[in-house]
Every structure is written in structure tokens, then in C-alpha cells.
Scaffold this motif. Structure first.
Motif, PDB file in Angstrom:
ATOM      1  N   ALA A 154       0.813  -1.212   0.000  1.00  0.00           N
ATOM      2  CA  ALA A 154       0.000   0.000   0.000  1.00  0.00           C
ATOM      3  C   ALA A 154       0.846   1.261   0.000  1.00  0.00           C
ATOM      4  O   ALA A 154       0.429   2.300  -0.519  1.00  0.00           O
ATOM      5  N   SER A 155       2.064   1.160   0.523  1.00  0.00           N
ATOM      6  CA  SER A 155       2.908   2.352   0.617  1.00  0.00           C
ATOM      7  C   SER A 155       3.511   2.751  -0.724  1.00  0.00           C
ATOM      8  O   SER A 155       3.881   3.904  -0.920  1.00  0.00           O
ATOM      9  N   GLY A 156       3.630   1.792  -1.666  1.00  0.00           N
ATOM     10  CA  GLY A 156       4.213   2.095  -2.972  1.00  0.00           C
ATOM     11  C   GLY A 156       5.067   0.954  -3.464  1.00  0.00           C
ATOM     12  O   GLY A 156       5.170  -0.094  -2.828  1.00  0.00           O
ATOM     13  N   PRO A 157       5.722   1.129  -4.629  1.00  0.00           N
ATOM     14  CA  PRO A 157       6.608   0.095  -5.149  1.00  0.00           C
ATOM     15  C   PRO A 157       7.783  -0.130  -4.199  1.00  0.00           C
ATOM     16  O   PRO A 157       8.328   0.822  -3.646  1.00  0.00           O
ATOM     17  N   LEU A 158       8.153  -1.415  -4.038  1.00  0.00           N
ATOM     18  CA  LEU A 158       9.196  -1.759  -3.069  1.00  0.00           C
ATOM     19  C   LEU A 158      10.482  -2.216  -3.731  1.00  0.00           C
ATOM     20  O   LEU A 158      11.573  -2.005  -3.217  1.00  0.00           O
ATOM     21  N   ILE A 159      10.366  -2.889  -4.846  1.00  0.00           N
ATOM     22  CA  ILE A 159      11.556  -3.461  -5.496  1.00  0.00           C
ATOM     23  C   ILE A 159      11.224  -3.759  -6.945  1.00  0.00           C
ATOM     24  O   ILE A 159      10.069  -4.000  -7.296  1.00  0.00           O
ATOM     25  N   ARG A 160      12.269  -3.762  -7.765  1.00  0.00           N
ATOM     26  CA  ARG A 160      12.115  -4.121  -9.180  1.00  0.00           C
ATOM     27  C   ARG A 160      13.369  -4.877  -9.598  1.00  0.00           C
ATOM     28  O   ARG A 160      14.476  -4.402  -9.365  1.00  0.00           O
ATOM     29  N   LEU A 161      13.191  -6.055 -10.173  1.00  0.00           N
ATOM     30  CA  LEU A 161      14.322  -6.841 -10.670  1.00  0.00           C
ATOM     31  C   LEU A 161      14.127  -7.088 -12.167  1.00  0.00           C
ATOM     32  O   LEU A 161      13.011  -7.354 -12.618  1.00  0.00           O
ATOM     33  N   VAL A 162      15.213  -7.035 -12.886  1.00  0.00           N
ATOM     34  CA  VAL A 162      15.150  -7.168 -14.346  1.00  0.00           C
ATOM     35  C   VAL A 162      16.141  -8.227 -14.809  1.00  0.00           C
ATOM     36  O   VAL A 162      17.250  -8.319 -14.281  1.00  0.00           O
ATOM     37  N   GLU A 163      15.728  -9.026 -15.794  1.00  0.00           N
ATOM     38  CA  GLU A 163      16.624 -10.002 -16.429  1.00  0.00           C
ATOM     39  C   GLU A 163      16.379  -9.982 -17.939  1.00  0.00           C
ATOM     40  O   GLU A 163      15.285  -9.617 -18.371  1.00  0.00           O
ATOM     41  N   PRO A 164      17.354 -10.433 -18.714  1.00  0.00           N
ATOM     42  CA  PRO A 164      17.076 -10.672 -20.135  1.00  0.00           C
ATOM     43  C   PRO A 164      16.005 -11.764 -20.271  1.00  0.00           C
ATOM     44  O   PRO A 164      16.025 -12.740 -19.512  1.00  0.00           O
ATOM     45  N   THR A 165      15.097 -11.605 -21.200  1.00  0.00           N
ATOM     46  CA  THR A 165      14.066 -12.612 -21.412  1.00  0.00           C
ATOM     47  C   THR A 165      14.706 -13.871 -22.003  1.00  0.00           C
ATOM     48  O   THR A 165      15.466 -13.795 -22.973  1.00  0.00           O
ATOM     49  N   ARG A 166      14.389 -15.026 -21.402  1.00  0.00           N
ATOM     50  CA  ARG A 166      14.974 -16.279 -21.899  1.00  0.00           C
ATOM     51  C   ARG A 166      14.322 -16.688 -23.217  1.00  0.00           C
ATOM     52  O   ARG A 166      13.117 -16.514 -23.408  1.00  0.00           O
ATOM     53  N   THR A 167      15.130 -17.239 -24.086  1.00  0.00           N
ATOM     54  CA  THR A 167      14.612 -17.626 -25.402  1.00  0.00           C
ATOM     55  C   THR A 167      14.886 -19.092 -25.716  1.00  0.00           C
ATOM     56  O   THR A 167      14.755 -19.520 -26.861  1.00  0.00           O
ATOM     57  N   SER A 168      15.296 -19.864 -24.697  1.00  0.00           N
ATOM     58  CA  SER A 168      15.437 -21.303 -24.946  1.00  0.00           C
ATOM     59  C   SER A 168      14.769 -22.080 -23.819  1.00  0.00           C
ATOM     60  O   SER A 168      14.584 -21.555 -22.720  1.00  0.00           O
ATOM     61  N   GLY A 169      14.419 -23.324 -24.110  1.00  0.00           N
ATOM     62  CA  GLY A 169      13.688 -24.143 -23.153  1.00  0.00           C
ATOM     63  C   GLY A 169      12.321 -24.482 -23.717  1.00  0.00           C
ATOM     64  O   GLY A 169      12.121 -24.481 -24.937  1.00  0.00           O
ATOM     65  N   THR A 170      11.377 -24.777 -22.825  1.00  0.00           N
ATOM     66  CA  THR A 170      10.033 -25.096 -23.283  1.00  0.00           C
ATOM     67  C   THR A 170       9.251 -23.800 -23.494  1.00  0.00           C
ATOM     68  O   THR A 170       9.671 -22.740 -23.018  1.00  0.00           O
ATOM     69  N   PRO A 171       8.102 -23.875 -24.162  1.00  0.00           N
ATOM     70  CA  PRO A 171       7.310 -22.653 -24.347  1.00  0.00           C
ATOM     71  C   PRO A 171       6.839 -22.017 -23.034  1.00  0.00           C
ATOM     72  O   PRO A 171       6.475 -20.847 -23.021  1.00  0.00           O
ATOM     73  N   GLU A 172       6.867 -22.781 -21.929  1.00  0.00           N
ATOM     74  CA  GLU A 172       6.472 -22.202 -20.638  1.00  0.00           C
ATOM     75  C   GLU A 172       7.592 -21.407 -19.985  1.00  0.00           C
ATOM     76  O   GLU A 172       7.396 -20.805 -18.919  1.00  0.00           O
ATOM     77  N   THR A 173       8.786 -21.420 -20.597  1.00  0.00           N
ATOM     78  CA  THR A 173       9.971 -20.834 -19.970  1.00  0.00           C
ATOM     79  C   THR A 173       9.758 -19.387 -19.523  1.00  0.00           C
ATOM     80  O   THR A 173      10.120 -19.006 -18.409  1.00  0.00           O
ATOM     81  N   VAL A 174       9.167 -18.572 -20.394  1.00  0.00           N
ATOM     82  CA  VAL A 174       9.072 -17.140 -20.096  1.00  0.00           C
ATOM     83  C   VAL A 174       8.138 -16.894 -18.908  1.00  0.00           C
ATOM     84  O   VAL A 174       8.454 -16.128 -17.994  1.00  0.00           O
ATOM     85  N   ALA A 175       6.987 -17.586 -18.898  1.00  0.00           N
ATOM     86  CA  ALA A 175       6.066 -17.420 -17.762  1.00  0.00           C
ATOM     87  C   ALA A 175       6.723 -17.885 -16.465  1.00  0.00           C
ATOM     88  O   ALA A 175       6.591 -17.235 -15.418  1.00  0.00           O
ATOM     89  N   ARG A 176       7.439 -19.013 -16.529  1.00  0.00           N
ATOM     90  CA  ARG A 176       8.090 -19.528 -15.309  1.00  0.00           C
ATOM     91  C   ARG A 176       9.246 -18.606 -14.886  1.00  0.00           C
ATOM     92  O   ARG A 176       9.502 -18.440 -13.696  1.00  0.00           O
ATOM     93  N   GLN A 177       9.924 -18.007 -15.840  1.00  0.00           N
ATOM     94  CA  GLN A 177      10.952 -17.023 -15.489  1.00  0.00           C
ATOM     95  C   GLN A 177      10.318 -15.848 -14.738  1.00  0.00           C
ATOM     96  O   GLN A 177      10.877 -15.352 -13.756  1.00  0.00           O
ATOM     97  N   GLY A 178       9.135 -15.425 -15.176  1.00  0.00           N
ATOM     98  CA  GLY A 178       8.439 -14.340 -14.492  1.00  0.00           C
ATOM     99  C   GLY A 178       8.103 -14.700 -13.055  1.00  0.00           C
ATOM    100  O   GLY A 178       8.315 -13.903 -12.133  1.00  0.00           O
TER     101      GLY A 178
END
Ligand code: ZN
Length: 340
Positions: free
Chosen positions: A27-51
Motif C-alpha cells: 500500500a505504501s508504494g513500489p518496493l523493489i524491481r528486478l530485471v533479467e534478459p528474457t529467456r529464449t530457450s527451453g520449453t514454451p512455458e519458460t518465459v512465464a516460469r521465469q516471471g
């Protein structure tokens, strides 16, 4: 919503073709933000699981139990496709199985999002990144009821608001106007397969390709008066301005908010030409249309993703306090500040 049901925290994911960002807010506001390169190998679920893993990493850095995160708002590159009623994405810059994906290390043709994310979160709301940005501008910026959000970066996308309603369309793809066809007199190829659509001609990947230079160099040369670079930049601004005019004519828009790296770094060269492309046409449609940068800065899509799932009480409070402008996170060496 009763107080007992209010979430302690909410999460935002911003899924792009090159990077994926996770943020946590209370409620107080944003607390943290982490960023990574989006993965482009693995199964099609890779990106959602990376999130999901990135949300967990945020919680770990904050020392919070992931179970306290009650809802997830997602701002994602598109386009979306619904399978068994759940939204996934078919982004040309991540899916190596699409006709123009030879340079990607996968054979993906569809990335499930909603079905994977719902394994963890009962409340998941997903919007195209420009639609999420427009939600952010409507909630916390100054976007009036008839407004457009546009991003001009590697790709070009739009969020459309008409009569106070942000448009979603049959699969959440309203606003994919980067793929509107502008001309047949070009070989410029878009990742979607079109030749001569707006993104093909002036998206960051194709912009000035024949000059054989990185985009910042083309703009630098244009500023120094190099005729070839100047012509490319001016022509791109004209195409972009015409695209905006077309949408103004279709939607009776009063305000346009523009984000994205191409625009943000080069407004000095682009804005006067874009302005002229709009102002020089039918005044009954174009008079008084404002064109401005995003009022929420680089975090517009993250804030928009939060806005998708934010309790109403938080929203009213954030509108007054604007906590993303002052909140900074120093909880991890590789954590990006919550606001710049
Ligand atoms: Zn296209």
C-alpha cells in the motif's frame, strides 16, 4: 473488498522481447524491481516460469513470504492468442517457430502465460504493454477519456482509450496498429510477415537499415546535418505522424502520450515533424490534439501493470502521494531502483 481480503502485496510483471521485469508493491508504494534478459530457450512455458521466479526473487530480497503477494498484473508484448480460454502470446521477437524466427534458438509458436501464472496467483490480469501503459496514464498520469498511448522502440504499439474505455478487443489485441499497412512501395519486412507496415518501416530494428549504422549514430549524424541521415529521420517521423493522424481520424482522439526509446531520445528531431503531420490535416479532426511524452517515465508499463490489479483504496492514495516518484530500492546490488 473487505479489509480482510485486501492483499498485503501485489506484483507486476513486464514481459518484453529483450527483458522481463518483476516488481512488488504494498500500500505504501513500489518496493523493489528486478530485471533479467528474457529467456529464449527451453520449453514454451519458460518465459512465464521465469516471471514467477523473478517475483519470488523479489520476495526473497524483501524478506517477504511469496504467499503475501495477492495478485499479479502483467504487461506483456503481444499479440495474444486465447487457447482453452487462457491468454498466451505469439511475439515474433521471441517465437523461433514463426516464419521469420530463424535467428532465435527455439521453435516456439505460442507461449502460454495465463495458464502458468494462475498456478500461483488466483488473480491475474494481463494486458498488452501499451494497453497497460495507458491504464497507468489514465490512473496516475493525465490521460483524458479519449487518448492514445504509443510506444516507439524496437516495435511500435498502441493503447487506445475511447469515451473513457480502454479498448481490448476480441483477444486483447486492440491497438496493434504498428502492423497497419502504410505502403506497398517498400521491401521493409516486419516480424509479423507484413511488408510496408508501420513497424516494418520505422520500428527500431528496421529504421535506416540501409545506412548500415546503429540507430543512435543515425540520429547523431542527422543532428550534425548529414543529408542521408536527416532524410531517413524525417521520413520516419512523417510515417509515424501519419499513423497517429490516421488513429486520431478514426477514434476522435484528444491526447497522445508517447513512450519508447526511439521517441524518448530523439524528440527534438521527431516531434516538430510529427506535430506537422497531424496539424496539417483536417482541422475539424485534428484541432487541439496534444502530443506529449509519457508522464510516468520509464516505469509506465510497470505502474500500468500494478494498476490492473491494485485495490481501489491504494489507487486513490497513490494518486495523491505518487510514491513511485520517491521510492527507491537498495535491497539488492542488481535491483533497479523502483523509481528513477
Ligand atoms: Zn507487422
Amino acid at each position: 473488498m473487505s479489509l480482510d481480503l485486501l492483499p498485503h502485496c501485489i506484483a507486476a510483471l513486464d514481459i518484453g522481447g529483450t527483458k522481463i521485469a518483476a516488481s512488488i508493491a504494498d500500500a505504501s508504494g513500489p518496493l523493489i524491481r528486478l530485471v533479467e534478459p528474457t529467456r529464449t530457450s527451453g520449453t514454451p512455458e519458460t518465459v512465464a516460469r521465469q516471471g514467477l521466479a523473478l517475483v519470488d526473487a523479489c520476495c526473497a530480497r524483501l524478506g517477504r513470504d511469496p504467499a503475501t503477494v495477492g495478485a499479479l498484473g502483467v504487461s506483456s508484448c503481444g499479440p495474444f492468442e486465447l487457447r482453452d480460454g487462457a491468454a498466451g502470446i505469439v511475439p515474433p521477437n521471441l517465437c523461433g517457430g514463426l516464419p521469420n524466427g530463424d535467428d532465435l534458438p527455439n521453435d516456439w509458436t505460442f507461449l502460454p502465460l495465463e495458464s502458468v501464472l494462475r498456478e500461483r496467483f488466483a488473480t491475474v490480469k494481463i494486458a498488452n504493454d501499451c494497453v497497460a501503459a495507458l491504464h497507468g496514464e489514465r490512473a496516475f498520469g493525465s490521460a483524458p477519456p479519449n487518448s492514445l498511448y504509443v510506444t516507439w522502440s524496437t516495435g511500435i504499439g498502441f493503447g487506445l482509450c475511447v469515451d473513457g474505455r480502454i479498448l481490448h478487443g476480441k483477444a486483447g489485441n486492440a491497438g496493434h496498429a504498428g502492423h497497419m499497412l502504410m505502403t506497398e512501395s517498400t521491401d521493409a519486412l516486419c516480424g509479423c510477415g507484413n511488408r510496408g507496415d508501420l513497424e516494418a518501416m520505422i520500428g527500431g530494428r528496421n529504421f535506416g537499415k540501409h545506412l548500415g549504422k546503429p540507430l543512435p549514430d543515425i540520429f547523431g549524424d542527422a543532428r550534425r546535418g548529414d543529408p542521408a541521415a536527416l532524410e531517413v529521420v524525417q521520413q520516419a517521423a512523417r510515417w509515424f505522424g501519419r499513423g497517429l493522424y490516421n488513429l486520431v481520424a478514426i477514434l476522435d482522439t484528444e491526447a497522445i502520450f508517447i513512450g519508447g526509446s526511439v521517441w524518448q531520445h530523439n524528440q527534438d528531431l521527431l516531434a516538430p515533424i510529427v506535430r506537422h503531420e497531424i496539424d496539417s490535416r483536417f482541422p475539424a479532426l485534428t484541432r487541439g490534439v496534444s502530443v506529449q511524452g509519457t508522464t510516468l517515465g520509464e516505469l509506465v508499463t510497470d505502474i500500468g501493470a500494478f494498476a490492473l490489479v491494485m485495490p481501489a483504496g491504494w489507487m486513490a492514495d497513490w494518486q495523491v502521494r505518487r510514491p513511485w516518484e520517491s521510492t527507491r530500492s537498495a535491497t539488492a546490488p542488481n535491483a533497479e531502483p523502483s523509481a528513477s
